[in-house]
Enzyme design. Structure first.
Site, short mmCIF file in Angstrom:
data_model
loop_
_atom_site.label_atom_id
_atom_site.label_comp_id
_atom_site.label_asym_id
_atom_site.label_seq_id
_atom_site.Cartn_x
_atom_site.Cartn_y
_atom_site.Cartn_z
CG ASN A 8 -7.88 -0.02 -5.25
OD1 ASN A 8 -7.68 -0.46 -4.11
ND2 ASN A 8 -6.89 0.10 -6.13
CE1 TYR A 22 -4.67 5.66 2.50
CE2 TYR A 22 -4.81 5.07 4.82
CZ TYR A 22 -4.90 4.71 3.49
OH TYR A 22 -5.20 3.41 3.16
CB ALA A 36 -8.92 13.55 6.68
#
Length: 258
Positions: A97, A163, A165
């Protein structure tokens, strides 16, 4: 007769789970379903505070392990995973996460900024999977759930290219992981959340931009972390025993994935 909770006897590690938002919601739901949960974050203070909340808010808690872990640091990951296995005997579920974004146009983005975002959002999950999968292979079971984003294919919001990518690469890592882990009885999937408003999102986008995203969402609202967390639990559970290499969108109908 008391109904057995879905993750009794299981050990679940969720990265980036000490702060408010999706990580904490996810680790709490796993704890409520009977799992021994491992809370991880770079900040020992945040880990301790989150663990105290879990102990206070979850009835019948199987156990909680506090881990100060930097997903970008190879040795930190190795030691953290080894510590969990030494304490509980297994790692049954890994939820990758931990992630963040920095805003800049590609032509203005520094290499340092690019690498910071990719290190946490893509290299981190690789290091975590590399450390956890051998333990799952040895027991012949396990599940990995990677938290991607609808930005992985929509790329609708400008100036967060690093982000996008990272989250796109995470989908590729998910598919490769599924292909390699499947013969060992281990599943690897991803979720792709849409807009969830929190402090970090509010710092990246102004109110008008957020309102526009909500207006374009068929369900007419932002999502809640519990709604995404429940999808993560589904993918990690035996209810999804024949699901691997897939990505489930949790975005209120915004940017369908096919």
């Amino acid at each position: 007769m008391t109904q057995q909770r879905r993750f009794e006897g299981k050990t679940v590690l969720v990265t980036g789970s000490a702060g408010p938002g999706l990580g904490f919601s996810t680790v709490k739901l796993f704890a409520e379903e009977g799992a021994h949960v491992a809370i991880s974050d770079r900040s020992a203070r945040r880990v301790k505070e989150a663990a105290e909340r879990i102990r206070t808010e979850v009835d019948g808690l199987a156990g909680v392990t506090e881990i100060t872990l930097d997903v970008t640091d190879e040795e930190s990951v190795r030691e953290g995973v080894a510590g969990i296995v030494a304490e509980t005997g297994s790692i049954d579920v890994l939820v990758n996460n931990a992630a963040f974004a920095e805003q800049a146009a590609l032509v203005d983005m520094s290499l340092e900024s690019w690498q910071r975002v990719l290190n946490v959002g893509l290299t981190g999950p690789f290091l975590m999977m590399r450390a956890c999968l051998p333990h799952m292979y040895a027991q012949g079971s396990g599940s990995v759930v990677n938290v991607s984003s609808i930005e992985a294919w929509a790329a609708a919001d400008p100036h967060i290219g690093s982000y996008v990518a990272a989250k796109s690469g995470l989908l590729g890592l998910t598919r490769v992981g599924a292909a390699e882990a499947g013969p060992h009885g281990v599943r690897v999937n991803a979720v792709a959340p849409g807009l969830m408003v929190n402090k970090a999102v509010e710092e990246l986008f102004d109110k008008d931009a957020l309102a526009d995203i909500v207006a374009r969402t068929p369900l007419g609202r932002a999502g809640g972390p519990d709604e995404v967390a429940r999808t993560i639990l589904y993918l990690a559970s035996e209810d999804a025993a024949f699901v691997t290499g897939d990505v489930l969108t949790v975005a209120g109908g915004l940017y369908y994935h096919a």
